[in-house]
Design a protein around this motif. Structure first.
Motif, PDB file in Angstrom:
ATOM      1  N   GLU A 121       0.786  -1.238   0.000  1.00  0.00           N
ATOM      2  CA  GLU A 121       0.000   0.000   0.000  1.00  0.00           C
ATOM      3  C   GLU A 121       0.817   1.287   0.000  1.00  0.00           C
ATOM      4  OE1 GLU A 121      -2.968   2.399  -0.662  1.00  0.00           O
ATOM      5  OE2 GLU A 121      -3.066   0.237  -0.838  1.00  0.00           O
ATOM      6  N   PRO A 122       1.873   1.480   0.802  1.00  0.00           N
ATOM      7  CA  PRO A 122       2.598   2.762   0.725  1.00  0.00           C
ATOM      8  C   PRO A 122       3.198   2.999  -0.668  1.00  0.00           C
ATOM      9  CG  PRO A 122       3.290   1.527   2.674  1.00  0.00           C
ATOM     10  CD  PRO A 122       2.384   0.627   1.868  1.00  0.00           C
ATOM     11  N   ALA A 123       3.732   1.945  -1.275  1.00  0.00           N
ATOM     12  CA  ALA A 123       4.308   2.080  -2.620  1.00  0.00           C
ATOM     13  C   ALA A 123       3.204   2.263  -3.662  1.00  0.00           C
ATOM     14  CB  ALA A 123       5.170   0.867  -2.958  1.00  0.00           C
ATOM     15  N   ALA A 124       2.037   1.667  -3.429  1.00  0.00           N
ATOM     16  CA  ALA A 124       0.923   1.778  -4.376  1.00  0.00           C
ATOM     17  C   ALA A 124       0.444   3.221  -4.486  1.00  0.00           C
ATOM     18  CB  ALA A 124      -0.226   0.866  -3.950  1.00  0.00           C
ATOM     19  N   GLN A 125       0.435   3.963  -3.379  1.00  0.00           N
ATOM     20  CA  GLN A 125       0.010   5.370  -3.424  1.00  0.00           C
ATOM     21  C   GLN A 125       0.966   6.193  -4.277  1.00  0.00           C
ATOM     22  OE1 GLN A 125      -0.324   6.627   0.631  1.00  0.00           O
ATOM     23  NE2 GLN A 125      -2.183   5.431   1.000  1.00  0.00           N
ATOM     24  N   ALA A 126       2.265   5.986  -4.097  1.00  0.00           N
ATOM     25  CA  ALA A 126       3.252   6.699  -4.903  1.00  0.00           C
ATOM     26  C   ALA A 126       3.146   6.286  -6.369  1.00  0.00           C
ATOM     27  CB  ALA A 126       4.660   6.431  -4.362  1.00  0.00           C
ATOM     28  N   ALA A 127       2.885   5.006  -6.599  1.00  0.00           N
ATOM     29  CA  ALA A 127       2.750   4.506  -7.976  1.00  0.00           C
ATOM     30  C   ALA A 127       1.540   5.127  -8.663  1.00  0.00           C
ATOM     31  CB  ALA A 127       2.647   2.987  -7.979  1.00  0.00           C
ATOM     32  N   ARG A 128       0.437   5.302  -7.932  1.00  0.00           N
ATOM     33  CA  ARG A 128      -0.754   5.919  -8.528  1.00  0.00           C
ATOM     34  C   ARG A 128      -0.462   7.364  -8.934  1.00  0.00           C
ATOM     35  NH1 ARG A 128      -3.576   2.393  -5.019  1.00  0.00           N
ATOM     36  NH2 ARG A 128      -3.517   3.831  -3.250  1.00  0.00           N
ATOM     37  N   ALA A 129       0.273   8.076  -8.108  1.00  0.00           N
ATOM     38  CA  ALA A 129       0.628   9.459  -8.439  1.00  0.00           C
ATOM     39  C   ALA A 129       1.510   9.487  -9.688  1.00  0.00           C
ATOM     40  CB  ALA A 129       1.338  10.120  -7.265  1.00  0.00           C
ATOM     41  N   LYS A 130       2.490   8.602  -9.746  1.00  0.00           N
ATOM     42  CA  LYS A 130       3.375   8.537 -10.917  1.00  0.00           C
ATOM     43  C   LYS A 130       2.593   8.079 -12.154  1.00  0.00           C
ATOM     44  CE  LYS A 130       7.462   8.866 -12.701  1.00  0.00           C
ATOM     45  NZ  LYS A 130       8.027  10.185 -12.907  1.00  0.00           N
ATOM     46  N   ALA A 131       1.611   7.187 -11.956  1.00  0.00           N
ATOM     47  CA  ALA A 131       0.800   6.682 -13.070  1.00  0.00           C
ATOM     48  C   ALA A 131       0.035   7.811 -13.752  1.00  0.00           C
ATOM     49  CB  ALA A 131      -0.155   5.605 -12.584  1.00  0.00           C
ATOM     50  N   ALA A 132      -0.487   8.750 -12.978  1.00  0.00           N
ATOM     51  CA  ALA A 132      -1.227   9.875 -13.565  1.00  0.00           C
ATOM     52  C   ALA A 132      -0.309  10.693 -14.464  1.00  0.00           C
ATOM     53  CB  ALA A 132      -1.823  10.748 -12.461  1.00  0.00           C
ATOM     54  N   GLU A 133       0.918  10.909 -14.002  1.00  0.00           N
ATOM     55  CA  GLU A 133       1.899  11.665 -14.800  1.00  0.00           C
ATOM     56  C   GLU A 133       2.265  10.895 -16.069  1.00  0.00           C
ATOM     57  OE1 GLU A 133       6.608  12.547 -14.256  1.00  0.00           O
ATOM     58  OE2 GLU A 133       5.329  13.005 -12.512  1.00  0.00           O
ATOM     59  N   ARG A 134       2.483   9.602 -15.933  1.00  0.00           N
ATOM     60  CA  ARG A 134       2.836   8.785 -17.097  1.00  0.00           C
ATOM     61  C   ARG A 134       1.677   8.694 -18.091  1.00  0.00           C
ATOM     62  NH1 ARG A 134       5.170   3.316 -14.935  1.00  0.00           N
ATOM     63  NH2 ARG A 134       5.629   3.022 -17.131  1.00  0.00           N
ATOM     64  N   TYR A 135       0.437   8.648 -17.550  1.00  0.00           N
ATOM     65  CA  TYR A 135      -0.731   8.593 -18.423  1.00  0.00           C
ATOM     66  C   TYR A 135      -0.836   9.857 -19.273  1.00  0.00           C
ATOM     67  CZ  TYR A 135      -5.511   8.221 -20.071  1.00  0.00           C
ATOM     68  OH  TYR A 135      -6.620   8.169 -20.870  1.00  0.00           O
ATOM     69  N   GLU A 136      -0.598  11.000 -18.682  1.00  0.00           N
ATOM     70  CA  GLU A 136      -0.622  12.260 -19.436  1.00  0.00           C
ATOM     71  C   GLU A 136       0.418  12.246 -20.552  1.00  0.00           C
ATOM     72  OE1 GLU A 136      -2.787  14.778 -19.398  1.00  0.00           O
ATOM     73  OE2 GLU A 136      -3.909  13.562 -17.963  1.00  0.00           O
ATOM     74  N   ALA A 137       1.611  11.721 -20.250  1.00  0.00           N
ATOM     75  CA  ALA A 137       2.658  11.615 -21.272  1.00  0.00           C
ATOM     76  C   ALA A 137       2.215  10.669 -22.388  1.00  0.00           C
ATOM     77  CB  ALA A 137       3.966  11.144 -20.649  1.00  0.00           C
ATOM     78  N   PHE A 138       1.545   9.574 -22.008  1.00  0.00           N
ATOM     79  CA  PHE A 138       1.044   8.621 -23.002  1.00  0.00           C
ATOM     80  C   PHE A 138       0.019   9.278 -23.919  1.00  0.00           C
ATOM     81  CE2 PHE A 138      -2.592   5.841 -23.956  1.00  0.00           C
ATOM     82  CZ  PHE A 138      -2.000   4.990 -24.874  1.00  0.00           C
ATOM     83  N   VAL A 139      -0.935  10.006 -23.344  1.00  0.00           N
ATOM     84  CA  VAL A 139      -1.976  10.660 -24.139  1.00  0.00           C
ATOM     85  C   VAL A 139      -1.349  11.676 -25.095  1.00  0.00           C
ATOM     86  CG1 VAL A 139      -3.977  12.203 -24.021  1.00  0.00           C
ATOM     87  CG2 VAL A 139      -3.821  10.239 -22.488  1.00  0.00           C
TER      88      VAL A 139
END
Length: 151
Positions: A98-116
């Motif tokens: 869970e602690p790493a999952a929260q950081a991963a979700r934040a990074k995922a949003a940034e990576r998703y924007e780059a993907f789009v």
């Protein structure tokens, strides 16, 4: 000089609306009304008029059929691409605590924007994925080398 053929004269009764349409059409084309009426009668009485219309409709239907076939192929490519990606992702991505999952979700949003953004650039300039994929690939060749179908 060419000799003119003598044409037969007939009297025809037309509705006023048809007569107006004939006059307007002849005026727009700068042609005599009798020539327009003769061409219209010839077209109406022509035995191959129905065949020409049928051929034109068949040609248009063939074009629509080819477009639908391309769309079906493109949708199939999109579905298979998604399925291969999901299978690969699920097979290679471990679950996070869970602690790493929260950081991963934040990074995922940034990576998703780059993907789009990258996807938008790709769609704007091409080439399209469907143009890169050969229809001549034998599916068994891929299955022999990669059991999950992933390269």
């Amino acid at each position: 000089m060419m000799a003119r053929k003598k044409k037969a004269q007939i009297s025809v009764y037309l509705d006023q609306a048809i007569m107006t349409m004939l006059g307007d059409y002849a005026a727009r084309r700068n042609q005599p009304q009798s020539m327009i009426a003769e061409a219209a009668l010839a077209s109406f009485l022509s035995p191959d008029g129905d065949e020409r219309r049928e051929a034109a409709i068949a040609k248009r239907l063939d074009q629509v059929d080819r477009r639908l076939a391309r769309q079906e192929r493109d949708i199939g490519i999109a579905v298979e691409t998604l399925a291969v990606f999901v299978r690969f992702w699920l097979a290679t991505t471990p679950a996070l605590p869970e602690p790493a999952a929260q950081a991963a979700r934040a990074k995922a949003a940034e990576r998703y924007e780059a993907f789009v953004t990258a996807l938008g650039r790709r769609l704007a300039k091409g080439p399209k994925l469907r143009q890169e994929i050969s229809e001549d690939i034998n599916p068994m060749d891929t299955a022999k080398t990669h059991p999950d179908g992933v390269g």
